[in-house]
Every structure is written in C-alpha cells, then in structure tokens.
Design a protein around this motif. Structure first.
Motif, PDB file in Angstrom:
ATOM      1  N   MET A  56      34.290  53.162  43.519  1.00  0.00           N
ATOM      2  CA  MET A  56      33.887  53.645  42.211  1.00  0.00           C
ATOM      3  C   MET A  56      34.460  55.044  42.018  1.00  0.00           C
ATOM      4  O   MET A  56      34.241  55.937  42.831  1.00  0.00           O
ATOM      5  CB  MET A  56      32.371  53.634  42.130  1.00  0.00           C
ATOM      6  N   TYR A  66      41.305  46.423  36.008  1.00  0.00           N
ATOM      7  CA  TYR A  66      40.679  47.279  37.022  1.00  0.00           C
ATOM      8  C   TYR A  66      39.832  46.512  38.036  1.00  0.00           C
ATOM      9  O   TYR A  66      39.962  46.705  39.237  1.00  0.00           O
ATOM     10  CB  TYR A  66      39.847  48.357  36.324  1.00  0.00           C
ATOM     11  N   TYR A  67      38.954  45.635  37.571  1.00  0.00           N
ATOM     12  CA  TYR A  67      38.046  44.923  38.466  1.00  0.00           C
ATOM     13  C   TYR A  67      38.721  43.809  39.263  1.00  0.00           C
ATOM     14  O   TYR A  67      38.106  43.233  40.145  1.00  0.00           O
ATOM     15  CB  TYR A  67      36.867  44.335  37.692  1.00  0.00           C
ATOM     16  N   ARG A  68      39.964  43.520  38.987  1.00  0.00           N
ATOM     17  CA  ARG A  68      40.676  42.449  39.690  1.00  0.00           C
ATOM     18  C   ARG A  68      41.408  42.949  40.934  1.00  0.00           C
ATOM     19  O   ARG A  68      42.095  42.174  41.589  1.00  0.00           O
ATOM     20  CB  ARG A  68      41.682  41.790  38.746  1.00  0.00           C
ATOM     21  N   ARG A  69      41.284  44.224  41.245  1.00  0.00           N
ATOM     22  CA  ARG A  69      42.010  44.803  42.374  1.00  0.00           C
ATOM     23  C   ARG A  69      41.093  45.684  43.209  1.00  0.00           C
ATOM     24  O   ARG A  69      40.036  46.087  42.775  1.00  0.00           O
ATOM     25  CB  ARG A  69      43.181  45.636  41.858  1.00  0.00           C
ATOM     26  N   VAL A  70      41.566  46.015  44.401  1.00  0.00           N
ATOM     27  CA  VAL A  70      40.884  46.969  45.263  1.00  0.00           C
ATOM     28  C   VAL A  70      41.705  48.247  45.239  1.00  0.00           C
ATOM     29  O   VAL A  70      42.934  48.213  45.362  1.00  0.00           O
ATOM     30  CB  VAL A  70      40.788  46.431  46.707  1.00  0.00           C
ATOM     31  N   TRP A  71      41.032  49.372  45.063  1.00  0.00           N
ATOM     32  CA  TRP A  71      41.715  50.655  44.926  1.00  0.00           C
ATOM     33  C   TRP A  71      41.403  51.549  46.120  1.00  0.00           C
ATOM     34  O   TRP A  71      40.349  52.152  46.184  1.00  0.00           O
ATOM     35  CB  TRP A  71      41.300  51.330  43.624  1.00  0.00           C
ATOM     36  N   LYS A 108      38.918  47.194  32.073  1.00  0.00           N
ATOM     37  CA  LYS A 108      38.114  46.842  33.247  1.00  0.00           C
ATOM     38  C   LYS A 108      38.198  45.342  33.551  1.00  0.00           C
ATOM     39  O   LYS A 108      38.390  44.945  34.697  1.00  0.00           O
ATOM     40  CB  LYS A 108      36.663  47.242  33.026  1.00  0.00           C
ATOM     41  N   THR A 109      38.058  44.522  32.516  1.00  0.00           N
ATOM     42  CA  THR A 109      38.037  43.073  32.706  1.00  0.00           C
ATOM     43  C   THR A 109      39.390  42.510  33.109  1.00  0.00           C
ATOM     44  O   THR A 109      39.493  41.717  34.039  1.00  0.00           O
ATOM     45  CB  THR A 109      37.569  42.372  31.410  1.00  0.00           C
ATOM     46  N   GLU A 110      40.443  42.913  32.420  1.00  0.00           N
ATOM     47  CA  GLU A 110      41.760  42.327  32.646  1.00  0.00           C
ATOM     48  C   GLU A 110      42.541  42.982  33.780  1.00  0.00           C
ATOM     49  O   GLU A 110      43.512  42.411  34.264  1.00  0.00           O
ATOM     50  CB  GLU A 110      42.588  42.398  31.365  1.00  0.00           C
ATOM     51  N   ALA A 138      44.858  54.299  41.923  1.00  0.00           N
ATOM     52  CA  ALA A 138      44.195  53.668  40.778  1.00  0.00           C
ATOM     53  C   ALA A 138      44.662  54.306  39.480  1.00  0.00           C
ATOM     54  O   ALA A 138      44.990  53.617  38.512  1.00  0.00           O
ATOM     55  CB  ALA A 138      42.682  53.772  40.913  1.00  0.00           C
TER      56      ALA A 138
END
Length: 108
Positions: free
Chosen positions: A1, A53-58, A49-51, A64
C-alpha cells in the motif's frame, strides 16, 4: 500500500482548508464536500486501480510510480476508448479539437 488510509472528513477539515488557502492550492472538491463534485477524478482512479494497479505486485514505490505513469500515457491516453468522447482516445480527441480550432476562420 503506497498511502495510509485517510479518514473521510480529513480533506474537508479546517486545517487542510487553511493550508490550501495559505499556499495558493485549489482543492478539487467543492466547499460542501459532496462526492459528486469530484466524479471525473474518482472515475479515473477507479479505472486505474481496477484495470492496472490491483493486477500487479509492486515491490517498490518508484517502480509503481513509473509503471502507473507509463500506463496512463500509453494505455489510458492513447489506446483506451472513452464513452464520454465518442469512443475515441483522449489523444485522438485532443488532436481532433486542435485541428478543428486551427481550421476555424479567425475573427479580424
């Protein structure tokens, strides 16, 4: 986060209002704090976020930040179709607007 959670009323607090006024900052929300005042920005961040950010690990904040900037420039601005501008990309929409403005007769 990347950012800590924020209390809902924090951005409308007297301290933030004073700080913004003293530093010449225009806030993007209305004086009433109504969520619809900032609907376009909220929609953009929900899409980000949907398309993406949340689909990867940073693993790093810098990674990021760089990847988000690249996604915005390439995917969101150049390839993603937006219903609010006739299913075109923002870059195509801006180019069309610039071309129409340049072609318009100038008043004397």
């Amino acid at each position: 986060m990347l950012h800590p959670p924020v209390e809902p009323g924090q951005y409308a607090s007297e301290q933030i209002t004073t700080y913004a006024a003293e530093n010449g900052i225009t806030r993007s929300m209305g004086y009433t704090g109504i969520c619809w005042d900032n609907a376009m920005a909220e929609s953009f961040f929900a899409t980000l976020k949907t398309e993406f950010y949340y689909r990867r690990v940073w693993p790093t904040k810098a990674g990021a930040s760089q990847a988000v900037g690249a996604w915005i420039e390439d995917r969101y601005n150049r390839r993603r179709r937006h219903s609010s501008i006739g299913q075109g990309s923002p870059v195509a929409f801006e180019m069309q607007h610039c071309n129409q403005t340049a072609a318009a007769p100038q008043a004397a």
